[in-house]
Design an enzyme around this catalytic site. Structure first.
Site, PDB file in Angstrom:
ATOM      1  N   ASP A   1      -4.685  -7.734  -3.976  1.00  0.00           N
ATOM      2  CA  ASP A   1      -4.946  -8.739  -2.942  1.00  0.00           C
ATOM      3  C   ASP A   1      -5.276 -10.090  -3.541  1.00  0.00           C
ATOM      4  O   ASP A   1      -4.905 -11.122  -2.981  1.00  0.00           O
ATOM      5  CB  ASP A   1      -6.089  -8.280  -2.031  1.00  0.00           C
TER       6      ASP A   1
ATOM      7  N   HIS B   1       0.815  -1.209   0.000  1.00  0.00           N
ATOM      8  CA  HIS B   1       0.000   0.000   0.000  1.00  0.00           C
ATOM      9  C   HIS B   1       0.852   1.264   0.000  1.00  0.00           C
ATOM     10  O   HIS B   1       0.481   2.274  -0.587  1.00  0.00           O
ATOM     11  CB  HIS B   1      -0.960  -0.002   1.189  1.00  0.00           C
TER      12      HIS B   1
ATOM     13  N   GLU C   1     -11.420  -9.887  -4.311  1.00  0.00           N
ATOM     14  CA  GLU C   1      -9.971  -9.880  -4.083  1.00  0.00           C
ATOM     15  C   GLU C   1      -9.527 -11.025  -3.187  1.00  0.00           C
ATOM     16  O   GLU C   1      -8.375 -11.097  -2.782  1.00  0.00           O
ATOM     17  CB  GLU C   1      -9.511  -8.523  -3.534  1.00  0.00           C
TER      18      GLU C   1
ATOM     19  N   CYS D   1      -9.502  -2.754 -10.341  1.00  0.00           N
ATOM     20  CA  CYS D   1      -8.905  -1.548  -9.763  1.00  0.00           C
ATOM     21  C   CYS D   1      -7.568  -1.812  -9.084  1.00  0.00           C
ATOM     22  O   CYS D   1      -7.041  -0.949  -8.401  1.00  0.00           O
ATOM     23  CB  CYS D   1      -9.877  -0.874  -8.805  1.00  0.00           C
TER      24      CYS D   1
HETATM   25  C1  PEP Z   1      -6.499  -4.483  -4.563  1.00  0.00           C
HETATM   26  O1  PEP Z   1      -6.330  -5.274  -3.633  1.00  0.00           O
HETATM   27  O2  PEP Z   1      -6.219  -4.750  -5.754  1.00  0.00           O
HETATM   28  C2  PEP Z   1      -7.048  -3.145  -4.306  1.00  0.00           C
HETATM   29  C3  PEP Z   1      -7.337  -2.324  -5.277  1.00  0.00           C
HETATM   30  O3  PEP Z   1      -7.179  -2.773  -3.011  1.00  0.00           O
HETATM   31  P1  PEP Z   1      -5.944  -2.306  -2.098  1.00  0.00           P
HETATM   32  O4  PEP Z   1      -4.729  -2.214  -2.957  1.00  0.00           O
HETATM   33  O5  PEP Z   1      -6.321  -1.009  -1.487  1.00  0.00           O
HETATM   34  O6  PEP Z   1      -5.865  -3.420  -1.107  1.00  0.00           O
HETATM   35 MG    MG Z   2      -7.284  -4.844  -1.767  1.00  0.00          MG
END
Ligand code: PEP
Ligand code: MG
Length: 587
Positions: free
Chosen positions: A460, A194, A436, A507
């Site tokens: 994820d 992150h 995810e 995403c």
């Molecule tokens: C993901 O897991 O791809 C996602 C978009 O959420 P995050 O990266 O915030 O866990």
């Molecule tokens: Mg995620």
């Protein structure tokens, strides 16, 4: 001049003075506890002792055979100190008798030992107090709140400097961004963590997983970071500086050219309409999203509002914050807070029951259902801004259909409260979920029937499917979006959406990686949500791709049994009618 290698984040180049923060210099603020918290403080201590001893053992086992024998004996001596039952017992006794938290108790005990050493006449024995400090620091490294407090009290302006640290959490990165760091390099971390995602969105170049960064980069010397080449150059000479400056100018020019695509539609050569939406985390992203002409936000990571503060944001604070994004960008998918794992509330200071596997613990929707009051407040705030634009609610990390039922229950409660209080909201606000977790992807057809839309979180999904911690640089080499299991889960989810007529977006970082755009198009993906910076380049690829031509490659990639061959097919697919230079397509 020396060159160090790690994993690059973003595409930028930065040159500046290094600012090395050794996180082992922990500042502990004493905290009194209630008797009922004694057990959890002992658990914090035991967790730290166990991990400190584990990491020393690992270091000792990895000492090269050619290294002098003293190194292993030195590590053994530290190990003995950590494993000395007295260290645990005395610290536990301090927690119990003085009713203080584990970190304070450890520091009190440290002071007692150091005092004894200081009174020794023999100079050699007196110097042993340094070993005590090193051992204590080793333990503190596994006490998350102590680690973070050292940054909480950080109060210097970094103005253009490049931060060098052992590790950074997303909350830390926000602190240092506010102190104007221009780039960072860390010992730990992977490009999909992150903090790396945040760095990309802040356009802060970084090199993560650069083992030995704080040891090998001196404080306050000139360094350069080139994130496309995955390197940090310590004390670059004049020639290298000039080359880097030129590359930086070239990079900026390329970005500017791509920006000229702003007013063109993301439509494929064979006429398929595609949506390229933005991921936003911080208010600063609004501007970059608007600049590239996105049609909306496919992922608004609201959890950043909950970090670096002592209390949770009130409903009014949330309404204000969400309405800024909605007013600026109109069409916004607001994801409810995805806190936990590497994104802790209050930078981790509030969390004392450190889970062994935080990514598999109370995170995201589990966190929300665990703290229903906090969740209700957020849902009320989201509903209150739902009349200002086209808003959708997105739930992260769903793993069972039951969670959807529970979430819908709390959303209905929020709606009833708002109706009673006379607050307007969109009663038909779409509720979607992130796919995810493998269980959700495998049963995506069931999730599609229960939800209004799906969004694939590949960051994820890959972590959980391939069993690799996304923040652990040591297993980063296994992070493979092309793994057949991952591809099948993505495809299955896209097909489930199509079958039940529910929109499916993607995403995760895969959406912003130009390598995968054609593959995803060929798999049927129509909605991509990504770091706004990446939108122009992805649009350029979409506009120069024909889905019909992509299909045969997609099939071959799915049938392929070797990872190297699969990657080669991906490159071939990207080569096919490769995109004209951006100047030729730009308006
Ligand atoms: C993901 O897991 O791809 C996602 C978009 O959420 P995050 O990266 O915030 O866990
Ligand atoms: Mg995620």
């Amino acid at each position: 001049m020396i060159t160090l290698y790690g994993a690059g984040v973003g595409t930028g180049i930065a040159i500046g003075k290094s600012y090395v923060i050794d996180r082992s210099q922990v500042i502990v603020h004493a905290r009194n506890i209630e008797p009922e918290n004694i057990a959890s403080e002992i658990a914090v201590l035991e967790f730290a002792l166990r991990n400190a001893s584990g990491s020393l053992k690992k270091a000792r086992d990895e000492v090269p055979k050619s290294a002098p024998k003293e190194i292993a004996s030195f590590l053994d001596a530290h190990l003995m100190m950590i494993e000395d039952p007295m260290l645990r017992e005395v610290t536990v006794e301090i927690i119990r008798s003085q009713l203080v938290d584990a970190e304070t108790a450890l520091m009190i005990h440290r002071n007692q030992i150091v005092e004894i050493f200081e009174q020794m006449e023999d100079e050699y024995l007196r110097s042993k107090k340094n070993d005590v400090d090193q051992v204590i620091r080793q333990i503190q490294l596994f006490m998350p709140s102590a680690k973070l407090r050292s940054f909480e009290t950080f109060d210097e302006n970094l103005d253009g400097k490049i931060l060098v640290a052992h590790d950074l959490t997303p909350a830390d990165a926000v602190v240092f961004m506010n102190k104007k760091m221009s780039a960072f390099a860390t010992n730990l971390g992977s490009p999909i963590s992150h903090v790396a995602i945040l760095a990309r969105s802040l356009q802060i170049p970084a090199i993560v997983g650069l083992h030995g960064a704080i040891k090998r980069i001196p404080h306050d010397v000139d360094i350069a970071i080139d994130s496309t080449k995955n390197i940090v150059i310590v004390e670059p000479d004049e020639t290298v500086r000039i080359q880097l400056e030129n590359r930086r100018l070239e990079h900026d020019r390329h970005q500017l050219q791509l920006l000229r695509l702003r007013y063109l539609e993301p439509r494929t050569l064979d006429g398929h309409e595609v949506s390229l939406l933005a991921n936003v985390e911080l208010p600063t992203d609004i501007e970059s999203a608007a600049k590239v002409g996105t049609k909306g936000v496919g992922l608004y990571r609201t959890e950043y509002l909950f970090m670096n503060r002592d209390d949770s944001p009130s409903e009014e604070v949330q309404v204000e914050s969400y309405s800024k994004v909605v007013r600026a960008l109109g069409n916004v998918t607001i994801r409810t807070m995805d806190l936990g794992a590497d994104k802790q509330v209050d930078g981790g200071r509030a969390q004392h029951n450190v889970a062994m596997n935080p990514a598999l613990g109370i995170r995201a929707v589990r966190f929300c259902l665990h703290y229903p009051d906090l969740f209700l407040t957020q849902l009320r705030a989201i509903l209150r801004v739902s009349t200002l634009g086209k808003i959708q609610i997105m739930i992260p990390m769903l793993s069972t259909l039951d969670e959807i039922g529970q979430v819908l229950g709390i959303i209905n409660e929020a709606k009833s409260e708002l109706t009673r209080e006379g607050h307007p909201y969109d009663p038909a606000i779409p509720i979607g979920g992130m796919i995810e977790v493998p269980s959700a992807a495998i049963t995506a057809d069931q999730f599609a029937q229960k939800l209004d839309f799906l969004s694939i979180g590949t960051n994820d999904l890959i972590q959980y499917t391939l069993a690799i911690d996304r923040v652990d640089d040591e297993v980063n080499y296994l992070y493979d979006p092309l793994h057949p299991a991952v591809l099948r889960l993505i495809k299955q989810t896209i097909e489930a959406g199509a079958k039940f007529n529910k929109p499916v977006s993607l995403c995760g970082e895969m959406a912003s990686d130009a390598l995968y755009t054609r593959l995803l198009l060929g798999m049927g993906l129509k909605i991509f949500s990504m770091d706004p910076q990446a939108i122009p380049e992805i649009k350029h690829i979409v506009r120069n791709s024909a889905i019909d031509q992509i299909h045969p490659y997609v099939q071959q990639i799915f049938d392929c049994l070797g990872s190297a061959e699969r990657f080669k097919l991906l490159l071939d697919m990207n080569d096919e009618n490769s995109y004209p230079a951006e100047s030729e397509v730009a308006v």
